[in-house]
Design a protein around this motif. Structure first.
Motif, PDB file in Angstrom:
ATOM      1  N   VAL A 295       0.831  -1.199   0.000  1.00 12.50           N
ATOM      2  CA  VAL A 295       0.000   0.000   0.000  1.00 12.50           C
ATOM      3  C   VAL A 295       0.869   1.254   0.000  1.00 12.50           C
ATOM      4  O   VAL A 295       0.587   2.225  -0.729  1.00 12.50           O
ATOM      5  CB  VAL A 295      -0.970   0.000   1.198  1.00 12.50           C
ATOM      6  CG1 VAL A 295      -1.695   1.335   1.312  1.00 12.50           C
ATOM      7  CG2 VAL A 295      -1.982  -1.132   1.061  1.00 12.50           C
ATOM      8  N   LEU A 299       0.727   3.892  -3.066  1.00  6.71           N
ATOM      9  CA  LEU A 299       0.315   5.276  -2.849  1.00  6.71           C
ATOM     10  C   LEU A 299       1.395   6.266  -3.271  1.00  6.71           C
ATOM     11  O   LEU A 299       1.116   7.242  -3.986  1.00  6.71           O
ATOM     12  CB  LEU A 299      -0.040   5.500  -1.376  1.00  6.71           C
ATOM     13  CG  LEU A 299      -1.340   4.863  -0.873  1.00  6.71           C
ATOM     14  CD1 LEU A 299      -1.456   5.044   0.627  1.00  6.71           C
ATOM     15  CD2 LEU A 299      -2.546   5.465  -1.580  1.00  6.71           C
ATOM     16  N   ARG A 303       0.820   6.167  -7.215  1.00 11.53           N
ATOM     17  CA  ARG A 303      -0.209   7.207  -7.288  1.00 11.53           C
ATOM     18  C   ARG A 303       0.331   8.605  -6.982  1.00 11.53           C
ATOM     19  O   ARG A 303      -0.426   9.571  -6.959  1.00 11.53           O
ATOM     20  CB  ARG A 303      -1.356   6.880  -6.315  1.00 11.53           C
ATOM     21  CG  ARG A 303      -2.011   5.520  -6.526  1.00 11.53           C
ATOM     22  CD  ARG A 303      -2.806   5.472  -7.812  1.00 11.53           C
ATOM     23  NE  ARG A 303      -3.518   4.218  -7.943  1.00 11.53           N
ATOM     24  CZ  ARG A 303      -3.075   3.160  -8.612  1.00 11.53           C
ATOM     25  NH1 ARG A 303      -1.891   3.233  -9.227  1.00 11.53           N
ATOM     26  NH2 ARG A 303      -3.786   2.053  -8.701  1.00 11.53           N
ATOM     27  N   LEU A 355      -8.367  -5.246  -2.763  1.00 13.43           N
ATOM     28  CA  LEU A 355      -7.301  -4.321  -3.150  1.00 13.43           C
ATOM     29  C   LEU A 355      -6.680  -4.737  -4.483  1.00 13.43           C
ATOM     30  O   LEU A 355      -6.332  -3.895  -5.314  1.00 13.43           O
ATOM     31  CB  LEU A 355      -6.230  -4.271  -2.058  1.00 13.43           C
ATOM     32  CG  LEU A 355      -6.606  -3.515  -0.781  1.00 13.43           C
ATOM     33  CD1 LEU A 355      -5.580  -3.767   0.319  1.00 13.43           C
ATOM     34  CD2 LEU A 355      -6.713  -2.014  -1.061  1.00 13.43           C
ATOM     35  N   SER A 358      -9.107  -3.986  -7.425  1.00 15.81           N
ATOM     36  CA  SER A 358      -9.263  -2.549  -7.690  1.00 15.81           C
ATOM     37  C   SER A 358      -7.947  -1.853  -8.020  1.00 15.81           C
ATOM     38  O   SER A 358      -7.923  -0.631  -8.180  1.00 15.81           O
ATOM     39  CB  SER A 358      -9.897  -1.872  -6.471  1.00 15.81           C
ATOM     40  OG  SER A 358      -9.035  -1.964  -5.345  1.00 15.81           O
ATOM     41  N   ALA A 359      -6.853  -2.597  -8.141  1.00 19.91           N
ATOM     42  CA  ALA A 359      -5.545  -1.975  -8.338  1.00 19.91           C
ATOM     43  C   ALA A 359      -5.431  -1.212  -9.653  1.00 19.91           C
ATOM     44  O   ALA A 359      -4.615  -0.297  -9.779  1.00 19.91           O
ATOM     45  CB  ALA A 359      -4.445  -3.032  -8.264  1.00 19.91           C
ATOM     46  N   TYR A 364      -9.576   6.657  -4.890  1.00 22.49           N
ATOM     47  CA  TYR A 364      -9.313   6.178  -3.530  1.00 22.49           C
ATOM     48  C   TYR A 364     -10.580   5.640  -2.872  1.00 22.49           C
ATOM     49  O   TYR A 364     -10.607   4.516  -2.371  1.00 22.49           O
ATOM     50  CB  TYR A 364      -8.722   7.304  -2.683  1.00 22.49           C
ATOM     51  CG  TYR A 364      -8.530   6.919  -1.231  1.00 22.49           C
ATOM     52  CD1 TYR A 364      -7.442   6.145  -0.840  1.00 22.49           C
ATOM     53  CD2 TYR A 364      -9.448   7.310  -0.259  1.00 22.49           C
ATOM     54  CE1 TYR A 364      -7.266   5.760   0.484  1.00 22.49           C
ATOM     55  CE2 TYR A 364      -9.280   6.949   1.072  1.00 22.49           C
ATOM     56  CZ  TYR A 364      -8.193   6.180   1.438  1.00 22.49           C
ATOM     57  OH  TYR A 364      -8.025   5.802   2.748  1.00 22.49           O
ATOM     58  N   MET A 368      -9.737   1.855  -3.372  1.00 23.62           N
ATOM     59  CA  MET A 368      -8.870   1.382  -2.293  1.00 23.62           C
ATOM     60  C   MET A 368      -9.573   1.249  -0.950  1.00 23.62           C
ATOM     61  O   MET A 368      -9.283   0.332  -0.179  1.00 23.62           O
ATOM     62  CB  MET A 368      -7.665   2.314  -2.131  1.00 23.62           C
ATOM     63  CG  MET A 368      -6.662   2.250  -3.263  1.00 23.62           C
ATOM     64  SD  MET A 368      -5.099   3.034  -2.802  1.00 23.62           S
ATOM     65  CE  MET A 368      -4.476   1.855  -1.604  1.00 23.62           C
ATOM     66  N   LEU A 372      -9.073  -1.592   2.145  1.00 20.58           N
ATOM     67  CA  LEU A 372      -8.359  -1.181   3.356  1.00 20.58           C
ATOM     68  C   LEU A 372      -9.210  -1.439   4.602  1.00 20.58           C
ATOM     69  O   LEU A 372      -8.699  -1.898   5.632  1.00 20.58           O
ATOM     70  CB  LEU A 372      -7.988   0.300   3.277  1.00 20.58           C
ATOM     71  CG  LEU A 372      -6.910   0.700   2.267  1.00 20.58           C
ATOM     72  CD1 LEU A 372      -6.743   2.218   2.243  1.00 20.58           C
ATOM     73  CD2 LEU A 372      -5.585   0.033   2.592  1.00 20.58           C
ATOM     74  N   ASP A 431       0.083  -1.206 -12.677  1.00 18.16           N
ATOM     75  CA  ASP A 431      -1.145  -1.621 -12.012  1.00 18.16           C
ATOM     76  C   ASP A 431      -1.323  -3.139 -12.010  1.00 18.16           C
ATOM     77  O   ASP A 431      -1.779  -3.728 -11.014  1.00 18.16           O
ATOM     78  CB  ASP A 431      -2.348  -0.959 -12.683  1.00 18.16           C
ATOM     79  CG  ASP A 431      -2.394   0.545 -12.427  1.00 18.16           C
ATOM     80  OD1 ASP A 431      -1.686   1.009 -11.501  1.00 18.16           O
ATOM     81  OD2 ASP A 431      -3.144   1.240 -13.135  1.00 18.16           O
TER      82      ASP A 431
END
Length: 477
Positions: A295, A299, A303, A355, A358-359, A364, A368, A372, A431
């Motif tokens: 993660v 992030l 991202r 997770l 949805s990668a 968010y 994600m 989470l 991804d």
């Protein structure tokens, strides 16, 4: 008719509460220090001009020495007294943190990280030993472990949040923040924590066995760290694994014939502890260490989140870890460790799968956040359940080593998981690579569910209910 006398329950309760707060704060310190460094790493690297290898070892120096000294730290605590070791380890941790915050070059920084790892390796098993010897078996100990687990597990997530806030001021505050925790816990320990209880003649520490054990774990985790950096086929990586195998054979041979073994033979025959260690390794290789690694990487690198934004994005995970520990504390009594831990791993696997699915989506809230939240609940439930089950059948004189064995396998599992995922992610992960990595971690969590169901069988379930029904009176430990 004489009036019945009653013990001073309010005073005793205040003492137990103070002890639990002290131990939970120390556990929070360990977890905080492990994760707070991730967010600060880019700023540390830029300020001290660290090479790629040195940057990696800011994290690895702590992990390698922490894992390497855990079992020895646990045995020292069992021999000399957990409270003495607790206080000494906090002093060393505080000094190392101060030096780390003042470090002007990479060499001093790495030395202080190694010292922090050694201090944490002495602190962790002493904390668990003190929890298990302060609170009687049954509901009281389960509740205490749930609170301890809540604070400790949430510290991993909170460290990322706090790291983001402190790094916006200076990365040096990610070291200085440890000092208040260390000072307060040292001052509180003599008042709230019990001293060493006598369990017959105290034997000396087997120094040679301790050296062999420490060297074996150090070299093993060093090899896993090299595998993540240089690859599994690198000559130094292969040499480390070969050396670890030789040390393992020597250590096992010495333990078998020694009159003063480092690990009491009864621990190797304690099924619940063996299953607890297995669960601990799979926990760290899935919903704990691997998830935090993935993660954080997703992030900040995938991202382009700033450190503070990445920390805030972790807040729901931190909250759900806390809630998950609370759930575990409520369900272990009526449902038993077997069902609770199996459910916990299954929930964690579901969160990791979400997770992964949805990668490829960059939002968010929709992409994600659900993963989470669910994985955080599983994380917290696993943490408490595995320690309740793993240490329940261990007597007080071996609680330090039992906790150390569980934590050693935990961090070895995390190191192995990260090393394996490096192969999946490659040098520039996209991804699809993150999707595969999350799904792989979810598969490991499912393996944990299977181990929990098989390992903590019907006999364990009966033990749970007997223990809950007939708790040991305070003081008889």
């Amino acid at each position: 008719m004489p009036l019945p006398t009653t013990p001073p329950a309010p005073a005793a309760s205040r003492g137990l509460l103070g002890g639990l707060i002290t131990l939970s704060a120390a556990q929070f310190l360990i977890a905080l220090d492990f994760s707070v460094i991730f967010v600060a790493l880019p700023d540390i690297s830029a300020d001290l001009d660290l090479s790629g290898t040195a940057k990696q070892w800011v994290v690895s120096a702590y992990s390698v020495f922490f894992a390497g000294f855990l079992i020895v730290g646990g045995r020292i605590g069992d021999r000399l007294g957990a409270r003495k070791l607790f206080m000494a380890a906090l002093v060393l941790f505080g000094i190392a943190s101060l030096l780390g915050g003042l470090a002007a070059n990479a060499a001093l920084l790495l030395i202080t990280r190694a010292l922090q790892g050694i201090a944490a390796a002495c602190l962790q098993p002493s904390i668990l030993a003190l929890v298990n010897t302060t609170f009687p078996a049954g509901k009281e100990r389960t509740r205490a472990l749930a609170v301890w687990g809540t604070v400790g597990a949430s510290g991993l997530a909170a460290g990322v949040v706090i790291g983001g806030l402190l790094t916006s001021l200076s990365w040096r505050w990610t070291f200085f923040v440890n000092l208040p925790f260390a000072v307060l816990c040292v001052l509180a320990a003599p008042k709230f924590l019990p001293g060493k209880a006598e369990h017959g003649r105290t034997t000396a520490l087997n120094v040679l066995n301790a050296v062999l054990c420490t060297a074996m774990v150090l070299v093993s985790v060093f090899g896993l760290t090299l595998a993540a950096d240089a690859g599994w086929t690198d000559p130094l990586t292969l040499g480390s694994f070969l050396a670890a195998a030789v040390l393992l054979v020597l250590f096992a041979g010495r333990e078998r014939v020694s009159t003063q073994p480092l690990v009491d033979p009864v621990l190797r025959r304690t099924r619940s502890l063996v299953m607890g260690c297995s669960s601990s390794a799979l926990y760290m290789a899935s919903v704990a260490g691997v998830e935090f690694y993935l993660v954080t990487l997703l992030l900040q690198d995938g991202r382009d989140y700033a450190p503070l934004a990445a920390g805030i994005a972790f807040l729901p995970l931190a909250a759900c870890i806390t809630f998950g520990n609370m759930i575990a504390g409520k369900i272990i009594g009526p449902f038993g460790v077997r069902r609770s831990l199996t459910l916990a791993f299954t929930v964690g696997a579901l969160g990791l799968a979400l997770l992964g699915v949805s990668a490829t989506h960059h939002g968010y809230l929709a992409a994600m956040l659900p993963g989470l939240v669910i994985s955080g609940l599983g994380h917290g439930m696993i943490y408490t359940s595995m320690f309740v089950g793993g240490t329940r059948d261990v007597d007080d004189r071996n609680q330090g080593v039992a906790g150390a064995l569980m934590t050693t396998t935990q961090y070895a599992g995390g190191a192995f998981g990260v090393a394996a995922l490096v192969l999946v992610l490659g040098t520039d992960p996209g991804d699809e690579a993150f999707r595969t990595a999350f799904l792989l971690a979810g598969g490991v969590a499912l393996a944990g569910a299977v181990i929990a169901w098989i390992g903590f069988g019907t006999t364990t379930e009966a033990t749970d209910r007997i223990t809950e029904a007939t708790p040991t009176p305070v003081g008889e430990h």
